[in-house]
Design an enzyme around this catalytic site. Structure first.
Site, PDB file in Angstrom:
ATOM      1  N   GLU A  37       0.810  -1.234   0.000  1.00  0.00           N
ATOM      2  CA  GLU A  37       0.000   0.000   0.000  1.00  0.00           C
ATOM      3  C   GLU A  37       0.838   1.278   0.000  1.00  0.00           C
ATOM      4  O   GLU A  37       0.601   2.199   0.776  1.00  0.00           O
ATOM      5  CB  GLU A  37      -0.991  -0.027   1.184  1.00  0.00           C
ATOM      6  CG  GLU A  37      -1.969  -1.176   1.063  1.00  0.00           C
ATOM      7  CD  GLU A  37      -2.877  -1.367   2.273  1.00  0.00           C
ATOM      8  OE1 GLU A  37      -2.795  -0.562   3.219  1.00  0.00           O
ATOM      9  OE2 GLU A  37      -3.680  -2.323   2.262  1.00  0.00           O
ATOM     10  N   GLU A  49      -6.594  -9.777  -3.001  1.00  0.00           N
ATOM     11  CA  GLU A  49      -7.344  -9.801  -1.728  1.00  0.00           C
ATOM     12  C   GLU A  49      -8.835  -9.576  -1.980  1.00  0.00           C
ATOM     13  O   GLU A  49      -9.463  -8.747  -1.319  1.00  0.00           O
ATOM     14  CB  GLU A  49      -6.819  -8.710  -0.771  1.00  0.00           C
ATOM     15  CG  GLU A  49      -5.335  -8.752  -0.506  1.00  0.00           C
ATOM     16  CD  GLU A  49      -4.854  -7.666   0.460  1.00  0.00           C
ATOM     17  OE1 GLU A  49      -5.693  -7.090   1.189  1.00  0.00           O
ATOM     18  OE2 GLU A  49      -3.643  -7.387   0.479  1.00  0.00           O
TER      19      GLU A  49
END
Length: 688
Positions: free
Chosen positions: A464, A565
């Site tokens: 991220e 994910e």
């Protein structure tokens, strides 16, 4: 308490703590021997807080379990904001995968000095909830815009200014639909007129419409418009199509603008509870910056029509022509031979995350091993798990999960070496000075990648990076590329990924496909061996053309793309199943996508509510059945007679096959073969 002003909500008594000195101090009861494994329990408690001038605080019910080997686990059951004014109901569920030697339930959360009050608490076997019916949607009117006077042929009629700004109509906006809407609506032209919003003194001042009566529950809506800003901006401007759904803000799409061109804005939303009022408005630029909006469209999406298109695309890229060439010592015995072909496994990676406790549950293991060929660990490889306290290492959980995957012939992604978001960095790392932090980073790389060299096919190197900058802020810009370089030196066999969220849904201007491309190119220019692109896929109300548009843009980099994910959430299992089907079909039909990982599938072991495919006690729900149906659709079956050239031809998905050959004399032979990806027909020789 409080001079008799606090009375129990029911009965004659309530319990209270006193002299709490830590957030985790509370009240507890040992329930060892009273809870069984693989059974879902519901916890309902009536609670409030009192004292220390705290009027509102987080209050949690937690289960502490200890295994026979003394391994401890804390299971969050429920949390809410408790107040000092009223009793509130704290409600949640838990399930134990293994058989603990001890189990203790306790209440915790408020700051020290504030008391936890408990009126009553019940822990009992959770009742099975009957599955909801599919939503009934009458007259969906797919592709029909619900915005009034969108082309502004009637001035600003139907629109009103939100706040004390001024609306007028201008000419000169694009006549073509924005690309993501074109995929759904075709090539209908726009009017070339736009709303000009001036005299804006707040960022939320915007053109608006009330659309309450035009929306249907459980229908997925696509949002599309052209937007542009006027002069006077001193920094990049974030534009947002927003929906005010009663008191809630719903995101209909975002784009960042840093020039005077027209930009596409696109997104999606769905409403699952009947609202009293829904307002749509286009907001965002700084006060004093004019805003232009053209061709705002909000329309329901026809998912079934899109699925048909995706099936033909899938056929092109995930299948191959196969020629089975048979031979025998006596070729006359081949005449009239019948073949039956059954695909045993599609080789495309479909995986899921799992946690250490999951593999103690044989029902979980059975579903996982039958329906997934890849895995990723939810937490067990993250730095905050393997080294929660400096120098105190815990690789036991990761070792056991890795051993489980090896035993079941499941490939594994390594998630993650670092996590760039500060809230995910453990306290001891945040307190280090620059030199000690650099040493800790190097030790983490060395320790993890030498221990597991060759074990993980992929690594998410620094999770991220579009949403956090902890390591970059403390160690300089070079650290990100250096993490990739060192990881590659330590384990050259692993493909190194970037990994981020909201890439594919249009709802976050920080992580648009364009920003992601820029980020990846920047890393590559610094010499980082970026080998793959991770799109997390935590998505709400997905719309195929928006997801596909992001994949098309990222596809130009030539790197494999993985959804890493994926989870989708709806309180209605049928809608959840549709959302999941959108994501799986879009991924499987796109040539740049090389794999899909779900972020869990078992109830109570997922990061989002209403996202599971299998209920806590092992019942496969509607969304789970949809997943299994798609897996079945993507397996090839074929049968027929061998032709005069002793051949049998078919087109099949990539993967492993079994062929059963029955001669005229009823002799049965079974053989296996593999179809690898490729453009040319593949010939498989089978000697009988």
């Amino acid at each position: 308490m409080a001079d008799g002003k606090i009375l129990p909500m029911s009965g004659k008594f309530f319990a209270s703590t006193a002299d709490r000195t830590q957030n985790w101090n509370g009240m507890q009861q040992e329930i060892t021997g009273r809870v069984q494994r693989k059974i879902a329990y519901e916890v309902v408690a009536v609670v409030r807080i009192y004292g220390n001038n705290v009027t509102s605080s987080d209050l949690r019910a937690t289960l502490w379990v200890q295994a026979a080997d003394l391994r401890e686990q804390y299971i969050g059951i429920a949390s809410l904001q408790a107040t000092d004014k009223d009793w509130v109901q704290l409600k949640g569920k838990f399930l134990l995968n293994g058989s603990p030697s001890r189990a203790v339930i306790f209440l915790e959360g408020p700051p020290p000095g504030t008391d936890i009050l408990l009126n009553n608490i019940v822990v009992k076997h959770a009742a099975k909830v009957p599955p909801p019916s599919p939503p009934v949607i009458k007259d969906a009117a797919f592709g029909v815009n619900i915005i009034a006077n969108s082309n502004l042929s009637d001035g600003t009629n139907g629109w009103f200014p939100l706040g004390n700004c001024t609306l007028s109509v201008g000419n000169g906006s694009p006549h073509i639909l924005p690309p993501m809407a074109r995929e759904s609506l075709g090539h209908a032209p726009l009017s070339g007129r736009y709303i000009l919003v001036t005299k804006r003194t707040q960022t939320w001042m915007a053109p608006a419409q009330i659309i309450t009566d035009k929306l249907k529950l459980y229908l997925t809506y696509q949002v599309s418009a052209w937007v542009r800003i006027g002069t006077g901006a001193t920094r990049p401007q974030n534009i947002n199509v927003a929906l005010g759904v009663d008191s809630q803000w719903v995101n209909g799409g975002q784009v960042e603008i840093n020039d005077d061109r027209w930009h596409e804005i696109g997104g999606s939303f769905r409403i699952e509870k009947q609202p009293a009022k829904v307002m749509v408005y286009v907001q965002g630029p700084d006060a004093g910056v004019d805003l232009m909006v053209a061709g705002l469209q909000i329309f329901p999406v026809d998912r079934e029509a899109r699925f048909k298109h995706l099936q033909s695309e899938t056929d092109k890229i995930r299948k191959r022509n196969v020629i089975l060439k048979f031979s025998a010592s006596d070729s006359t015995t081949l005449l009239g031979t019948y073949v039956k072909i059954r695909q045993m496994q599609n080789s495309f990676p479909f995986g899921s995350c799992l946690s250490r406790s999951n593999i103690d549950n044989e029902d979980f293991v059975d579903f996982f091993s039958k329906n997934f060929n890849w895995a990723v660990f939810g937490n067990e490889l993250k730095w905050y798990w393997t080294e929660a306290q400096q120098g105190n290492f815990n690789y036991k959980d990761a070792d056991e999960l890795l051993n489980f995957c090896e035993c079941h012939n499941i490939q594994v992604r390594g998630h993650c070496i670092f996590w760039e978001v500060e809230s995910a960095v453990q306290t001891w790392i945040r307190t280090l000075n620059k030199n000690d932090l650099m040493s800790a980073v190097q030790n983490r790389l060395l320790g993890l990648l030498t221990r597991y060299k060759g074990k993980f096919k992929h690594y998410d190197v620094n999770n991220e990076m579009l949403h956090g900058s902890f390591y970059q802020d403390h160690l300089g810009k070079d650290i990100r590329a250096n993490m990739f370089k060192i990881a590659n030196q330590l384990d050259p066999s692993a493909i190194l990924f970037v990994n981020d969220y909201h890439i594919e849904d249009g709802c976050d201007s920080r992580s648009s496909p364009e920003k992601y491309i820029e980020h990846i190119l920047d890393l590559q220019e610094q010499g980082a061996p970026v080998g793959g692109i991770g799109i997390q896929g935590h998505i709400d109300s997905p719309v195929g053309p928006i997801v596909c548009s992001a994949l098309d843009k990222l596809g130009i980099l030539g790197l494999p793309i993985w959804f890493t994910e994926v989870d989708v959430s709806s309180n209605n299992e049928y809608v959840r199943a549709d959302d999941l089907e959108v994501m799986l079909r879009e991924a499987f039909a796109h040539p740049a996508v090389d794999g899909v990982m779900l972020w869990g599938f078992w109830e109570l072991f997922m990061s989002r509510d209403n996202a599971h495919l299998v209920n806590a006690e092992g019942d496969i729900n509607v969304a789970g059945k949809r997943y299994l149906d798609l897996k079945k659709e993507w397996l090839t079956l074929a049968q027929g007679h061998i032709d005069k050239q002793s051949q049998f031809e078919f087109r099949g998905f990539h993967g492993s096959y079994e062929v059963e050959v029955v001669t005229r004399s009823k002799k049965v032979t079974k053989k296996t073969f593999i179809v690898d990806p490729g453009l040319e027909p593949v010939t498989v020789s089978i000697n009988l």
